[in-house]
Structure formats: C-alpha cells, structure tokens
Write an enzyme that holds these catalytic residues in place. Structure first.
Site, PDB file in Angstrom:
ATOM      1  N   THR A 207       0.877  -1.167   0.000  1.00 21.39           N
ATOM      2  CA  THR A 207       0.000   0.000   0.000  1.00 21.39           C
ATOM      3  C   THR A 207       0.916   1.218   0.000  1.00 21.39           C
ATOM      4  O   THR A 207       2.059   1.150   0.440  1.00 21.39           O
ATOM      5  CB  THR A 207      -0.936   0.012   1.225  1.00 21.39           C
TER       6      THR A 207
ATOM      7  N   VAL B   2       1.323   4.309   1.528  1.00 18.30           N
ATOM      8  CA  VAL B   2       1.984   4.897   2.704  1.00 18.30           C
ATOM      9  C   VAL B   2       2.871   3.862   3.396  1.00 18.30           C
ATOM     10  O   VAL B   2       3.997   4.166   3.804  1.00 18.30           O
ATOM     11  CB  VAL B   2       0.954   5.503   3.685  1.00 18.30           C
ATOM     12  N   CYS B   3       2.403   2.633   3.501  1.00 12.19           N
ATOM     13  CA  CYS B   3       3.205   1.580   4.135  1.00 12.19           C
ATOM     14  C   CYS B   3       4.500   1.363   3.372  1.00 12.19           C
ATOM     15  O   CYS B   3       5.570   1.211   3.968  1.00 12.19           O
ATOM     16  CB  CYS B   3       2.428   0.268   4.202  1.00 12.19           C
ATOM     17  N   THR B   4       4.412   1.364   2.046  1.00 11.83           N
ATOM     18  CA  THR B   4       5.608   1.164   1.228  1.00 11.83           C
ATOM     19  C   THR B   4       6.603   2.296   1.461  1.00 11.83           C
ATOM     20  O   THR B   4       7.788   2.063   1.677  1.00 11.83           O
ATOM     21  CB  THR B   4       5.227   1.052  -0.263  1.00 11.83           C
TER      22      THR B   4
ATOM     23  N   LEU C  92       8.178   1.881   5.083  1.00 10.82           N
ATOM     24  CA  LEU C  92       9.153   0.802   5.229  1.00 10.82           C
ATOM     25  C   LEU C  92      10.386   1.032   4.362  1.00 10.82           C
ATOM     26  O   LEU C  92      11.500   0.697   4.771  1.00 10.82           O
ATOM     27  CB  LEU C  92       8.501  -0.551   4.965  1.00 10.82           C
TER      28      LEU C  92
END
Length: 161
Positions: A51, A53-55, A58
C-alpha cells in the site's frame, strides 16, 4: 480501544513468524521480542503490504538501516498479512528489515493498535535493550508515519540514558 502498554512498563512479549531478505534469500524464522534483549527494537506496525503509505514508510526505514544499526537497534515491521505476502513485498522494494506476520492480530491487540475495519493502526514502539517501552506513536488516521530522523533521535536518547 485498548491503550496498550504504558511508557516505562515492560513491552508485551510475542513470537511471530516472519522473514527477512538476506543476500537474495528470504529467510523465514520465528521472531520473539524477548530474544532481542540487549538491543533496542523499533516495532513498526503497518496496515498492509504494497500500500502506498506503508511502502513509503518501510522503504524509508530500510534505507536508514545503518543509522539504526549504529544505535544498536533492530527494526521489525509487523502487519496482519502472512509471510507469503511479505516475501514478494520485501523483494519488490528490497526491504532490509524482518517483516512479521500478525495474522491473528494478537501482537496488535497486546500493543493496543488493533482496529476494526483497517486491521492495524500505523504505529511505532521503541523498546529499550532492557525490554521496557521507551516511546510510542499511534496514528489516528495513518496517512503519515514517523520519520527516520524522529526515530533515530529518540533511539539515541535511549542509548545515552
């Protein structure tokens, strides 16, 4: 909603399956928080693999692994997806931290970040080498994340304490 552990208290222990990219191989293992004693641990709970924002979050933490290493800190990403989802995600973005699978959301519940509908609130917990929770940030909406600089500044405060 559960508030999770309080600052200055022992961080809830857990064991979760996960994996980490190492020299092109995705090495699967079980990760137990108490086995990381002696080093600080950054627990980064995130809603989902692949996704936007998660990408970004991280990838930011992965690109800063040397800074975390310099502070004797490990970074663990935790989401409700299984290890079979984490492997292609780690490979696609060359993520260098272990990605843990909290499919039953037991760890998310223990930390007070399990959320109906979205699964898990984006949140970061900094745990000192003694296993005590030193800092936390739980996002209400999850469209932003704590920066690498913020985390390394907080970690250096733990290390110097």
């Amino acid at each position: 909603m559960a508030s999770g552990p309080q600052l200055g208290s022992a961080a809830p222990d857990f064991t979760l399956p996960g994996g980490v990219l190492s020299g092109g191989t995705f090495e699967r293992a079980d990760y137990r928080l108490s086995s990381a004693r002696g080093r600080s641990v950054v627990l980064a709970f995130y809603p989902g693999d692949n996704t936007s924002v998660c990408t970004k979050q991280l990838c930011s933490y992965s690109s800063g692994m040397e800074a975390f290493e310099g502070l004797d800190a490990d970074v663990w990403g935790i989401s409700p997806q299984g290890v079979d989802s984490h492997e292609p995600f780690a490979r696609a973005f060359d993520l260098r931290m272990p990605l843990l699978a909290d499919e039953g959301r037991e760890a998310a519940r223990a930390y007070g970040v399990s959320a109906p509908g979205i699964g898990v609130r984006r949140s970061v917990f900094l745990i000192g080498p003694d296993g005590v929770l030193r800092w936390k940030h739980v996002a209400l909406l999850g469209a932003t994340f704590q920066s690498l600089t913020t985390l390394t500044d907080r970690l250096s405060g733990i290390k110097d304490a």
